[in-house]
Structure formats: C-alpha cells, structure tokens
Design an enzyme around this catalytic site. Sequence first.
Site, PDB file in Angstrom:
ATOM      1  N   ARG A   1      -7.837   2.698   0.889  1.00  0.00           N
ATOM      2  CA  ARG A   1      -7.234   3.909   0.288  1.00  0.00           C
ATOM      3  C   ARG A   1      -6.019   3.525  -0.556  1.00  0.00           C
ATOM      4  O   ARG A   1      -4.956   4.138  -0.483  1.00  0.00           O
ATOM      5  CB  ARG A   1      -6.851   4.923   1.360  1.00  0.00           C
ATOM      6  CG  ARG A   1      -8.040   5.540   2.055  1.00  0.00           C
ATOM      7  CD  ARG A   1      -7.643   6.535   3.141  1.00  0.00           C
ATOM      8  NE  ARG A   1      -6.790   7.575   2.606  1.00  0.00           N
ATOM      9  CZ  ARG A   1      -5.726   8.074   3.242  1.00  0.00           C
ATOM     10  NH1 ARG A   1      -5.387   7.629   4.433  1.00  0.00           N
ATOM     11  NH2 ARG A   1      -5.014   9.026   2.690  1.00  0.00           N
TER      12      ARG A   1
ATOM     13  N   HIS B   1      -3.313  -4.896   1.435  1.00  0.00           N
ATOM     14  CA  HIS B   1      -2.792  -5.208   2.771  1.00  0.00           C
ATOM     15  C   HIS B   1      -2.847  -6.711   3.042  1.00  0.00           C
ATOM     16  O   HIS B   1      -3.804  -7.192   3.655  1.00  0.00           O
ATOM     17  CB  HIS B   1      -3.613  -4.469   3.832  1.00  0.00           C
ATOM     18  CG  HIS B   1      -3.387  -3.007   3.870  1.00  0.00           C
ATOM     19  ND1 HIS B   1      -2.429  -2.425   4.661  1.00  0.00           N
ATOM     20  CD2 HIS B   1      -3.988  -1.997   3.195  1.00  0.00           C
ATOM     21  CE1 HIS B   1      -2.453  -1.114   4.487  1.00  0.00           C
ATOM     22  NE2 HIS B   1      -3.383  -0.834   3.600  1.00  0.00           N
TER      23      HIS B   1
ATOM     24  N   CYS C   1       0.837  -1.205   0.000  1.00  0.00           N
ATOM     25  CA  CYS C   1       0.000   0.000   0.000  1.00  0.00           C
ATOM     26  C   CYS C   1       0.877   1.263   0.000  1.00  0.00           C
ATOM     27  O   CYS C   1       1.496   1.570  -1.005  1.00  0.00           O
ATOM     28  CB  CYS C   1      -1.010  -0.029   1.142  1.00  0.00           C
ATOM     29  SG  CYS C   1      -2.355   1.168   0.936  1.00  0.00           S
TER      30      CYS C   1
ATOM     31  N   GLU D   1      -1.244  -8.340   5.188  1.00  0.00           N
ATOM     32  CA  GLU D   1      -1.118  -8.565   6.632  1.00  0.00           C
ATOM     33  C   GLU D   1      -2.475  -8.564   7.331  1.00  0.00           C
ATOM     34  O   GLU D   1      -2.594  -9.016   8.471  1.00  0.00           O
ATOM     35  CB  GLU D   1      -0.180  -7.523   7.253  1.00  0.00           C
ATOM     36  CG  GLU D   1      -0.734  -6.130   7.413  1.00  0.00           C
ATOM     37  CD  GLU D   1      -0.768  -5.268   6.159  1.00  0.00           C
ATOM     38  OE1 GLU D   1      -1.108  -4.080   6.281  1.00  0.00           O
ATOM     39  OE2 GLU D   1      -0.462  -5.777   5.050  1.00  0.00           O
TER      40      GLU D   1
END
Length: 195
Positions: free
Chosen positions: A137, A173, A78, A175
């Site tokens: 985002r 993401h 990101c 994670e």
Amino acid sequence: MKIGVLALQGAFREHLNMLGTLGAEAVEVRKAEGLPELSGLIIPGGESTTITKLLDIFGMAEPIKALAKKGMPIWGTCAGMICLAKELPGDISGVKPLGLMDITVRRNAFGRQVNSFEAMLKVKGLDEADFPAVFIRAPLVEKTGKGVEILSKLPDGTIVAVRENNLLAISFHPELSGDNRFHRYFVQMAKTYKA
C-alpha cells in the site's frame, strides 16, 4: 549514539531488529521527552492517519519538527514518507503531515494490500547490488523541490526514495527485506549529527 524508532503504531519492531543487526543502539520512542537524546529517528510504515494523529495527541509533532530543523536525521518509510511530506494531493482527511520535506506524496499510489509487490532497485548511495524493495500500500513521490535528491526510481520512472539534507524518505519497507544496507546508510547519517 542512539537511534529512535517511533513506536506509536506500525512496523517499528522490524526496524529495531534491523538496527540490531548493525550493532546500533536502537530504542522505542513513545514520548517527546526521549527525542533530544537521539542521533536519528525512524518513522516507520503503518497507517499515516493514525501515526499523524498520535504524534499530535502525544505532543511529538512540534519537537520532531524542531529537531529536524536543527539537523537531526529523520527517516520515513512508507507511511513515514507521508508524514514527512509538505504536500499530499487528493483526499487526505485526517492526515496532518509534518511538512518537513519539499516533496509531494500520493498515498496508496499502487493500490490496495492485494496489489503489494517486490522490486529490485538501484539505489544511489548503496553499493552496486540491487536492493530488494517491498511495497505494501505504498506511496510515491509525485514532485520534488530543488533541494531534494532522488535516490531511487522504479523502472517506469516512479520516484520511490529521496533525501533532502538530513531527511530521508522511501516508499517501501526495507525492514522487511532482510537487507540492512538502507539501515546502514541511515546509521551513517546519524553518526554525523551532533545533538
């Protein structure tokens, strides 16, 4: 083998936890002195303006660039993708990317926080099962250079994961997905690096 997660701002704890599920030795990185002992570095999601400013304030930008040129694997997720990009079109006031990957990245390409979404993606280099990608985002890759391999796209063709030699960048993401396959992929990259 030790993998560092840049811990200046952003989702670093989640990356440390995911690396822990693989039994990898993972450490928080806040100073340039810890960089040379690493086999790989993750630049997490967060706020790209803040991350790039802190890299400069803490004197980490140039050492990271030098280690990338030596072949140390670096993975940006990101905001980390934004940090690795050579080009950022539009208003990038305050953002000073490291300029390591031959990619053009557009920030906040999918809109604001309320426009966050999840998608199941086919990813080159992972097994056949789709990967659950969480976009918050998120940026996207508008253009890639000759040496950049595209690892994944959204169904509409939007590029969201790329690799250029020892550098890996993804829009989403991993994670936050509960799926450690991308982290396993990066650990394998780190195993090939000789500091």
